[in-house]
Design an enzyme around this catalytic site. Structure first.
Site, PDB file in Angstrom:
ATOM      1  N   GLU A   1       1.520  -0.609  -5.036  1.00 43.58           N
ATOM      2  CA  GLU A   1       0.573   0.445  -5.336  1.00 43.58           C
ATOM      3  C   GLU A   1       1.387   1.740  -5.355  1.00 43.58           C
ATOM      4  O   GLU A   1       1.520   2.438  -4.361  1.00 43.58           O
ATOM      5  CB  GLU A   1      -0.536   0.545  -4.279  1.00 43.58           C
ATOM      6  CG  GLU A   1      -1.621   1.515  -4.726  1.00 43.58           C
ATOM      7  CD  GLU A   1      -2.182   2.424  -3.657  1.00 43.58           C
ATOM      8  OE1 GLU A   1      -3.160   3.114  -3.927  1.00 43.58           O
ATOM      9  OE2 GLU A   1      -1.638   2.481  -2.536  1.00 43.58           O
TER      10      GLU A   1
ATOM     11  N   ASP B   1       0.814  -1.211   0.000  1.00 40.77           N
ATOM     12  CA  ASP B   1       0.000   0.000   0.000  1.00 40.77           C
ATOM     13  C   ASP B   1       0.853   1.268   0.000  1.00 40.77           C
ATOM     14  O   ASP B   1       1.841   1.364   0.746  1.00 40.77           O
ATOM     15  CB  ASP B   1      -0.862  -0.008   1.270  1.00 40.77           C
ATOM     16  CG  ASP B   1      -1.795   1.182   1.350  1.00 40.77           C
ATOM     17  OD1 ASP B   1      -2.738   1.220   0.549  1.00 40.77           O
ATOM     18  OD2 ASP B   1      -1.568   2.065   2.202  1.00 40.77           O
TER      19      ASP B   1
HETATM   20  C1  NOJ Z   1      -4.245   3.257  -0.717  1.00 48.50           C
HETATM   21  C2  NOJ Z   1      -5.411   2.365  -0.456  1.00 48.50           C
HETATM   22  O1  NOJ Z   1      -5.757   1.703  -1.638  1.00 48.50           O
HETATM   23  C3  NOJ Z   1      -6.502   3.239   0.098  1.00 48.50           C
HETATM   24  O2  NOJ Z   1      -7.721   2.560   0.178  1.00 48.50           O
HETATM   25  C4  NOJ Z   1      -6.059   3.756   1.424  1.00 48.50           C
HETATM   26  O3  NOJ Z   1      -7.015   4.666   1.902  1.00 48.50           O
HETATM   27  C5  NOJ Z   1      -4.713   4.477   1.333  1.00 48.50           C
HETATM   28  N1  NOJ Z   1      -3.760   3.778   0.524  1.00 48.50           N
HETATM   29  C6  NOJ Z   1      -4.120   4.652   2.699  1.00 48.50           C
HETATM   30  O4  NOJ Z   1      -3.675   3.419   3.203  1.00 48.50           O
END
Ligand code: NOJ
Ligand code: CA
Length: 570
Positions: free
Chosen positions: A280, A219
């Protein structure tokens, strides 16, 4: 025709399971509720794995399922070594892994390294220990500025709006220091300068690999690492949402290289294990930046989000596709395509926006344009878009419900909305609840369309629209015109024709508003325009349609509006 070339030694990597996988993202809270409390859970997921096998998925990515106060639905982790009680237990998790194995499905988890929950033991200890303590050194605690320290330590802003700093009350009851949070105040950023932080995540990855997981989606990796001294950002960068002092930092890459070494060592020590890390890494329209994350020393893969920001135009799609492929390929990295996730307006709605062709309407995932929506148009386009990404080199991630053609629920009342971005922006940013509404499995409204086991229990945690019975998986199964059958057929056709061809894409000439490319033995053609397109007979001669996004489309020479078709020889 441009043929792709790969660095020596990458062919082996392209044969690994994840190189061309079709992964399915499960938003755990909203997938299936086995115990009837209105919240999805691990037992619910386990019971639905055969559905995913039948869909043609190679595996699942579960959004964070660790204990969490759920301020950002699991992206605020309180304990990285256990299961959220509302979702089940470690035994439920083991049972899920065992069932996935039986069905030959891979399981990936979601690791959140940039921040933890305010309820994590480390943060509680930091609050209790006070300024200057070693406990605070695992986070970014700083004194405020100005008289009495009443102003935040710098001018950085949270990705969820508002300042990126929150002031704490010290153990003696006085107003005290501030801590940094890239996202919500409930998500304090961890300082990776502290050796225990890196050690903790080494242990976490190993703990779950030992339990059988096949990889992690990581993440918010671009948020990790901050400029030394935490200086103010320029107003210009803040306005452009490009604060280079806390985004895409070189410090972060130290962590990713460490993770890759850990994974490589784990695989050496555990023959037969084949693990993957997917980043991500949000790098809008900057493939060179993406390449910094996906390479032989860091992540195996990184989502290419550029298509989620591309207007409905052939030129924009071609640019996003070719830049991604061409930037990653010299390193032997295959692209990771996705059109939907739990942070993005669902594609049926997105492509149905009446301004979907205009570049200006795609400036952000978080703040979609509010143009009127034609769902029939959006559905035709989303079908075509899916078939195009399924035909690209590399791997793809589908998001639960896109195979049902679920639209974004745009009219959720404010009172039921839970996304912190909605609340922190005082409702100006609609937020992401609309793509997180629980799945409809059956047409029966009385039991929340099969999301929960029986009528009479608590309603699902977000309300489902009354007409969602028509999107139910059971209602679509067997209907050749349905979205579900397109996905099933598309994934099966992909496996059949492209399994041996994880890489390679050759652009071909096509009429205006189309994309035409070869992939292995296939010709893939997509028409963005509002009228039929006639394909070059030299390309289509001797070919037949093996899958098309437009039901009833049979003539390989003519591509209807908003349609993708795959043509095979013979
Ligand atoms: C990216 C995640 O996909 C999202 O849902 C989240 O709110 C943020 N990162 C913070 O962790
Ligand atoms: Ca439940």
């Amino acid at each position: 025709m441009t043929a792709t070339r790969f660095a020596a030694g990458t062919a082996g990597a392209h044969r690994r399971w994840w190189a061309s996988a079709a992964m399915y993202q499960i938003y755990v809270r909203s997938f299936a509720d086995a115990n009837g409390d209105g919240i999805g859970d691990l037992a619910g997921i386990r019971s639905r794995l055969p559905y995913l096998r039948e869909l043609g998925a190679d595996g699942v990515w579960l959004t964070p399922c660790f204990p969490s106060p759920q301020h950002d639905h699991g992206y605020d982790v309180a304990d990285y070594f256990d299961i959220e009680p509302a979702y089940g237990t470690l035994e439920d998790f083991d049972a899920l892994i065992a069932e996935a194995r039986r069905l030959a499905l891979r399981v990936m988890l979601d690791v959140v390294p940039n921040h933890c929950s305010r309820d994590h033991a480390w943060f509680r200890a930091a609050l209790a220990a006070g300024p200057g303590s070693p406990e605070r050194a695992r986070f970014y605690f700083r004194d405020g500025r100005g008289p009495g320290g009443t102003a935040p330590p710098n001018n950085w802003v949270s990705a969820f709006r508002g300042p990126a700093w929150t002031r704490v009350t010290e153990p003696d009851g006085t107003a005290g220091q501030w801590y940094l949070h890239t996202f919500a105040p409930e998500q304090p950023d961890l300082s990776w300068d502290h050796p225990e932080v890196a050690d903790h995540f080494d242990r976490m990855l190993t703990f779950w690999f030992d339990r059988g997981v096949d990889g992690f989606r990581a993440d918010a990796v671009t948020a990790l690492g901050k400029a030394p001294g935490l200086p103010d950002a320029s107003e210009e960068d803040l306005l452009a949402n490009r604060n280079l002092l806390c985004q895409w930092r070189p410090e972060g890459h130290v962590a990713w290289r460490r993770w890759r070494r850990l994974v490589d060592a784990y695989e050496r020590d555990h023959p037969g294990r084949d693990l993957v890390l997917v980043a991500e890494a949000y790098t809008p329209l900057q493939p060179d930046l993406l390449r910094q994350y996906a390479n032989h020393d860091e992540f195996h893969q990184a989502f290419s989000f550029d298509l989620t920001l591309a207007p409905w135009r052939a030129a924009a799609w071609r640019r996003a596709i070719s830049e991604t492929v061409e930037t990653l390929e010299p390193d032997g990295v295959l692209p990771t395509w996705t059109l939907n996730n739990h942070d993005t307006q669902r594609s049926v709605t997105r492509y149905g926006r009446l301004d979907a062709e205009r570049y200006e309407s795609w400036h952000s995932n978080l703040v979609p344009s509010d143009a009127p929506i034609d769902l029939a148009l959006g559905t035709r386009r989303a079908r075509a878009a899916f078939l195009t990404i399924a035909g690209l080199p590399g791997n793809l991630y589908l998001y639960q419900g896109e195979e049902l053609g679920l639209p974004e629920v745009v009219d959720l009342p404010a009172a039921v909305r839970q996304d912190p971005v909605f609340h922190r922006s005082e409702g100006r940013v609609p937020g992401r609840d609309g793509c997180r509404v629980p799945m409809p499995w059956r047409s029966s409204p009385a039991d929340s369309f099969g999301f929960s086991p029986s009528p009479g229990g608590p309603p699902p945690w977000l309300p489902q629209p009354a007409d969602w019975g028509r999107y139910a998986a059971l209602a679509q199964a067997g209907d050749p015109t349905s979205m579900l059958e397109l996905y099933r057929h598309g994934l099966a056709t992909r496996r059949h024709w492209l399994h041996e061809h994880p890489s390679g894409l050759g652009w071909q000439p096509g009429p205006p508003d189309t994309l035409v490319f070869t992939r292995g033995p296939l010709l893939v053609a997509m028409n963005f325009g509002p009228v039929d397109a006639r394909l070059d007979p030299a390309l289509t001669a001797g070919r037949r349609i093996v899958v098309t996004s437009r039901y009833g489309h049979t003539d390989p020479a003519v591509l209807p509006a908003d349609t993708t078709a795959w043509l095979a020889p013979g």
